[in-house]
Scaffold this active site. Sequence first.
Site, PDB file in Angstrom:
ATOM      1  N   ASP A 189       0.767  -1.240   0.000  1.00 58.27           N
ATOM      2  CA  ASP A 189       0.000   0.000   0.000  1.00 58.27           C
ATOM      3  C   ASP A 189       0.802   1.297   0.000  1.00 58.27           C
ATOM      4  OD1 ASP A 189      -1.839  -1.989   0.284  1.00 58.27           O
ATOM      5  OD2 ASP A 189      -2.859  -1.134   1.995  1.00 58.27           O
ATOM      6  N   GLU A 194       0.891  -8.757  11.924  1.00 57.29           N
ATOM      7  CA  GLU A 194       0.663  -8.408  10.525  1.00 57.29           C
ATOM      8  C   GLU A 194       1.989  -8.269   9.781  1.00 57.29           C
ATOM      9  OE1 GLU A 194      -1.843  -5.036   7.944  1.00 57.29           O
ATOM     10  OE2 GLU A 194      -1.684  -4.875  10.128  1.00 57.29           O
TER      11      GLU A 194
END
Length: 456
Positions: free
Chosen positions: A190, A422
């Site tokens: 991202d 994550e």
Amino acid sequence: MDTHKVMCSHYNTVVYDILFMKEDLQIEAQKILDENAQEGGFTIPSKGLYPFQWKWDSGFIAIGLAHYDMKRAQQEISSLLDAQWENGFIPHIVFHNESDSYFPGPDFHQSFLHPLASKKYKTTGLTQPPVLGFVLEKMLEISKNASSVMSFIKTHIDKVYENHRYFYTNRDIHNEGLVYIYHNWESGTDNSPVWDEIWETVDAPQYTFQRKDTTHVDASQRPSDKEYNLYVHVIEIAKKYQYDDQKIAALSPFLVQDPLFNAMLIRSNEALMNLYKRIGGNQEKIDYLTHHQEKSKARFNEKLFDIDLNAYIYFDLRNNKPIRHITSSSFTPLYAGIPSKDRAEKLIQVLLDRFGGEDQYLCASFDPTSELYNPKKYWRGPIWMNLNWLLYQGLKRYEYEALAERVKNESIELITSSGFKEYFDARKAIQEASGRGYGGDNFSWSAALFIDLLHE
């Protein structure tokens, strides 16, 4: 005292401790996937932070599920494909359920603006790397009941094929075998520093929005508000033109040929061809994929390999220039069999020289030798399990067995020390001192791919 016997006894104790720890962690990984399961047959990436279904997350999650619950693995894929648009497009988020803990949600994305969007589900008008082809192949490889899994594949493979046709029909604007992404979220990486120089060319108005991610995770680990404003801006442009691919290609300020995205398409092409051959018939589809595969691989090597950096990079279609940064995505063409053996050797040397120092775990998401490297901020430097899994598979494909084993073992070590986070700090000193993991807790693809790596 027999020193040799004492040493052997100590070694065996350590080995048994490690094996028990891995077994306990596998049980924990399965528990995470089970607790993140939702009604409707899909798995969220992480509670609170990501409350919906994400496209490539579901692919990696299905691989982990296949090792202990093949039915759920199949549901994971079928629930995603159930939201496919009529033109073959598969969105990056499917809003199966209602939640106010995530921005931007369905009311912002307004997928209904496109005439061929799913009528059954609210979705985004963005996509993510096309991993489903090789995920189906991997599920078949894992299966202990090949006939059942093959039956599932026969029922669903054409939807994945139509997704590939969508890309080559709508996203390959120069008919060269390389497809574009029009938003950084489509890359899956991202807020990579790769995109910084593109954002410098974009003059976006100031939007008003309320982020939700920074209420769940330390803001220093997430994209900035300034970056989010740009992300929103690109979506607003796409919405203005009703998510029309041709208009987006002509007008979006972000238009990139991404090595990770295209490598996943090429690897999934290969998987679909293999599966269609096993199924029998479907020669027209095999021929279509073969034609595009040959063109895609050739152009990938011509356009996206930088002979000075000895690495695969990105191409900015809007500004008609390469983006010369090396990231973990630069090594994903190995998994797709794209480089020659000589080129692969050069690529591996870059991996070792820049990413593989004695003070680093493999593989940071951005070049650790760059001044833009940030080892704790989202895709600006930390390690992600899915990219490590892709790297591991690619190294095995090119028979770099020892290096593949290092990536696998270090991935397992990171989860052992930090939990199923994550993303992870690549600096060994930081990991050894504090076991630093970042982002969401109990992250589904970290759990799923840990399970798969253990079975490797």
